[in-house]
Design a protein around this motif. Structure first.
Motif, PDB file in Angstrom:
ATOM      1  N   ILE A 161      32.411 126.069 -48.998  1.00  0.00           N
ATOM      2  CA  ILE A 161      33.463 125.477 -49.814  1.00  0.00           C
ATOM      3  C   ILE A 161      33.279 125.797 -51.295  1.00  0.00           C
ATOM      4  CG2 ILE A 161      32.401 123.190 -50.131  1.00  0.00           C
ATOM      5  CD1 ILE A 161      36.108 123.794 -49.314  1.00  0.00           C
ATOM      6  N   ASP A 162      32.036 125.895 -51.755  1.00  0.00           N
ATOM      7  CA  ASP A 162      31.804 126.233 -53.165  1.00  0.00           C
ATOM      8  C   ASP A 162      32.191 127.670 -53.467  1.00  0.00           C
ATOM      9  OD1 ASP A 162      30.975 123.753 -54.194  1.00  0.00           O
ATOM     10  OD2 ASP A 162      28.987 124.021 -53.319  1.00  0.00           O
ATOM     11  N   GLU A 163      31.928 128.578 -52.506  1.00  0.00           N
ATOM     12  CA  GLU A 163      32.341 129.978 -52.700  1.00  0.00           C
ATOM     13  C   GLU A 163      33.859 130.082 -52.767  1.00  0.00           C
ATOM     14  OE1 GLU A 163      30.717 132.788 -49.889  1.00  0.00           O
ATOM     15  OE2 GLU A 163      28.679 132.051 -50.213  1.00  0.00           O
ATOM     16  N   LEU A 164      34.538 129.340 -51.896  1.00  0.00           N
ATOM     17  CA  LEU A 164      35.998 129.364 -51.893  1.00  0.00           C
ATOM     18  C   LEU A 164      36.544 128.771 -53.195  1.00  0.00           C
ATOM     19  CD1 LEU A 164      38.398 130.114 -49.974  1.00  0.00           C
ATOM     20  CD2 LEU A 164      38.541 127.682 -49.502  1.00  0.00           C
ATOM     21  N   ARG A 165      35.976 127.657 -53.632  1.00  0.00           N
ATOM     22  CA  ARG A 165      36.385 127.015 -54.892  1.00  0.00           C
ATOM     23  C   ARG A 165      36.219 127.985 -56.057  1.00  0.00           C
ATOM     24  NH1 ARG A 165      33.459 124.871 -58.540  1.00  0.00           N
ATOM     25  NH2 ARG A 165      31.594 124.743 -57.259  1.00  0.00           N
TER      26      ARG A 165
ATOM     27  N   GLN B 148      42.157 120.323 -50.218  1.00  0.00           N
ATOM     28  CA  GLN B 148      42.890 119.553 -51.230  1.00  0.00           C
ATOM     29  C   GLN B 148      41.929 118.709 -52.055  1.00  0.00           C
ATOM     30  OE1 GLN B 148      46.444 117.523 -50.071  1.00  0.00           O
ATOM     31  NE2 GLN B 148      46.471 116.275 -51.918  1.00  0.00           N
ATOM     32  N   GLU B 149      41.005 118.006 -51.382  1.00  0.00           N
ATOM     33  CA  GLU B 149      40.061 117.145 -52.103  1.00  0.00           C
ATOM     34  C   GLU B 149      39.218 117.955 -53.086  1.00  0.00           C
ATOM     35  OE1 GLU B 149      37.778 114.953 -49.239  1.00  0.00           O
ATOM     36  OE2 GLU B 149      39.503 113.739 -48.628  1.00  0.00           O
ATOM     37  N   VAL B 150      38.693 119.075 -52.626  1.00  0.00           N
ATOM     38  CA  VAL B 150      37.823 119.900 -53.473  1.00  0.00           C
ATOM     39  C   VAL B 150      38.602 120.508 -54.641  1.00  0.00           C
ATOM     40  CG1 VAL B 150      36.473 122.036 -53.504  1.00  0.00           C
ATOM     41  CG2 VAL B 150      36.165 120.396 -51.642  1.00  0.00           C
ATOM     42  N   LEU B 151      39.789 121.027 -54.363  1.00  0.00           N
ATOM     43  CA  LEU B 151      40.544 121.720 -55.415  1.00  0.00           C
ATOM     44  C   LEU B 151      41.234 120.760 -56.372  1.00  0.00           C
ATOM     45  CD1 LEU B 151      41.901 124.648 -53.237  1.00  0.00           C
ATOM     46  CD2 LEU B 151      40.040 124.731 -54.919  1.00  0.00           C
ATOM     47  N   GLN B 152      41.588 119.568 -55.914  1.00  0.00           N
ATOM     48  CA  GLN B 152      42.173 118.583 -56.832  1.00  0.00           C
ATOM     49  C   GLN B 152      41.161 118.166 -57.894  1.00  0.00           C
ATOM     50  OE1 GLN B 152      43.887 115.472 -54.395  1.00  0.00           O
ATOM     51  NE2 GLN B 152      45.941 115.982 -55.076  1.00  0.00           N
ATOM     52  N   ARG B 153      39.885 118.128 -57.506  1.00  0.00           N
ATOM     53  CA  ARG B 153      38.840 117.776 -58.481  1.00  0.00           C
ATOM     54  C   ARG B 153      38.757 118.802 -59.609  1.00  0.00           C
ATOM     55  NH1 ARG B 153      34.272 117.410 -54.698  1.00  0.00           N
ATOM     56  NH2 ARG B 153      35.319 116.232 -53.111  1.00  0.00           N
ATOM     57  N   GLU B 154      39.236 120.026 -59.328  1.00  0.00           N
ATOM     58  CA  GLU B 154      39.252 121.076 -60.357  1.00  0.00           C
ATOM     59  C   GLU B 154      40.477 120.929 -61.268  1.00  0.00           C
ATOM     60  OE1 GLU B 154      36.810 123.668 -60.590  1.00  0.00           O
ATOM     61  OE2 GLU B 154      35.807 122.339 -59.177  1.00  0.00           O
ATOM     62  N   GLY B 155      41.345 119.972 -60.948  1.00  0.00           N
ATOM     63  CA  GLY B 155      42.521 119.737 -61.778  1.00  0.00           C
ATOM     64  C   GLY B 155      43.757 120.497 -61.336  1.00  0.00           C
ATOM     65  N   TYR B 156      43.730 121.108 -60.145  1.00  0.00           N
ATOM     66  CA  TYR B 156      44.882 121.870 -59.671  1.00  0.00           C
ATOM     67  C   TYR B 156      45.885 120.941 -58.978  1.00  0.00           C
ATOM     68  CZ  TYR B 156      41.317 125.542 -60.032  1.00  0.00           C
ATOM     69  OH  TYR B 156      40.310 126.362 -60.472  1.00  0.00           O
ATOM     70  N   GLU B 157      47.143 121.313 -59.061  1.00  0.00           N
ATOM     71  CA  GLU B 157      48.181 120.615 -58.303  1.00  0.00           C
ATOM     72  C   GLU B 157      48.219 121.261 -56.917  1.00  0.00           C
ATOM     73  OE1 GLU B 157      52.916 119.458 -58.661  1.00  0.00           O
ATOM     74  OE2 GLU B 157      51.985 120.663 -60.231  1.00  0.00           O
TER      75      GLU B 157
ATOM     76  N   ILE C 216      48.025 125.409 -49.899  1.00  0.00           N
ATOM     77  CA  ILE C 216      47.099 125.556 -48.780  1.00  0.00           C
ATOM     78  C   ILE C 216      47.932 125.634 -47.505  1.00  0.00           C
ATOM     79  CG2 ILE C 216      45.213 124.491 -47.480  1.00  0.00           C
ATOM     80  CD1 ILE C 216      44.661 122.878 -50.171  1.00  0.00           C
ATOM     81  N   VAL C 217      47.834 126.756 -46.792  1.00  0.00           N
ATOM     82  CA  VAL C 217      48.589 126.950 -45.562  1.00  0.00           C
ATOM     83  C   VAL C 217      47.603 127.066 -44.402  1.00  0.00           C
ATOM     84  CG1 VAL C 217      50.361 128.304 -44.385  1.00  0.00           C
ATOM     85  CG2 VAL C 217      50.297 128.241 -46.904  1.00  0.00           C
ATOM     86  N   ASP C 218      47.542 126.023 -43.584  1.00  0.00           N
ATOM     87  CA  ASP C 218      46.625 126.011 -42.440  1.00  0.00           C
ATOM     88  C   ASP C 218      47.169 125.004 -41.436  1.00  0.00           C
ATOM     89  OD1 ASP C 218      44.301 125.628 -40.697  1.00  0.00           O
ATOM     90  OD2 ASP C 218      43.173 126.656 -42.264  1.00  0.00           O
ATOM     91  N   ASP C 219      47.113 125.356 -40.148  1.00  0.00           N
ATOM     92  CA  ASP C 219      47.618 124.432 -39.129  1.00  0.00           C
ATOM     93  C   ASP C 219      46.624 123.308 -38.838  1.00  0.00           C
ATOM     94  OD1 ASP C 219      46.062 126.571 -37.982  1.00  0.00           O
ATOM     95  OD2 ASP C 219      46.667 125.888 -35.992  1.00  0.00           O
ATOM     96  N   GLN C 220      45.392 123.439 -39.333  1.00  0.00           N
ATOM     97  CA  GLN C 220      44.385 122.396 -39.105  1.00  0.00           C
ATOM     98  C   GLN C 220      44.403 121.379 -40.255  1.00  0.00           C
ATOM     99  OE1 GLN C 220      40.471 123.921 -38.047  1.00  0.00           O
ATOM    100  NE2 GLN C 220      41.434 125.806 -37.316  1.00  0.00           N
ATOM    101  N   PHE C 221      44.787 120.163 -39.925  1.00  0.00           N
ATOM    102  CA  PHE C 221      44.906 119.092 -40.920  1.00  0.00           C
ATOM    103  C   PHE C 221      43.599 118.893 -41.692  1.00  0.00           C
ATOM    104  CE2 PHE C 221      44.548 114.543 -42.021  1.00  0.00           C
ATOM    105  CZ  PHE C 221      45.622 114.435 -42.884  1.00  0.00           C
TER     106      PHE C 221
END
Length: 120
Positions: free
Chosen positions: A107-111, A19-28, A7-12
Motif C-alpha cells: 500500500i505504501d508503494e501504491l501511495r 480510499q482511507e490511505v489516499l484520503q489521508r494524503e488530502g486527495y478527493e 478507484i475502479v475495482d469490483d472488490q469493495f
C-alpha cells in the motif's frame, strides 16, 4: 486545488482501503465498482489519477481504459491486477497506463506511485 483520484475495482474492501490511505494524503476520492460507473465519474469529475483494476466483471480494465481514452481526459492511469498477465499489462501501457501493481500490493508503494504521478 486538491487532486482527484478515481478507484475502479469490483472488490469493495480494496476500494475502501485505498480510499482511507489516499484520503489521508488530502486527495478527493471517488469509487466505482464497475465500468459504466467509472466512465460516468471520469466524465463528470475529470480525475487526475485513475487506479484501475484489470479484472472487473462486465467491462474489463482494458475496455474501461479504451473508453476513458475516448473521453480525451488527461487522467493518469495506474493498473492493478491480481494476475501476472503481462500481455494485458503491456497492452494497457501501450494505451497510456503509466504503472501497474500486482495484488496483493504494498500500500505504501501504491501511495507513493500515486503521489509521483500527481507531482510529475
Amino acid at each position: 486545488m486538491g487532486y482527484k483520484v478515481l478507484i475502479v475495482d469490483d472488490q469493495f474492501g480494496i476500494r475502501v482501503l485505498l480510499q482511507e490511505v489516499l484520503q489521508r494524503e488530502g486527495y478527493e476520492i471517488f469509487q466505482a465498482p464497475n465500468g459504466p460507473v467509472a466512465l460516468e465519474i471520469a466524465q463528470r469529475e475529470h480525475p487526475d489519477v485513475i487506479l484501475l483494476d484489470m479484472k472487473i466483471p462486465g467491462m474489463d480494465g482494458l475496455e474501461i481504459l479504451r473508453n476513458i481514452r475516448k473521453l480525451e481526459l488527461d487522467s493518469k492511469v495506474i493498473m492493478m491486477t491480481a494476475y501476472g498477465e503481462l500481455d494485458l499489462i503491456q497492452e494497457a501501457m501501450e494505451m497510456g497506463a503509466l504503472a501497474h501493481f500486482t495484488k496483493p500490493f504494498d500500500i505504501d508503494e501504491l501511495r507513493q506511485a500515486v503521489k509521483e504521478q500527481l507531482t510529475s
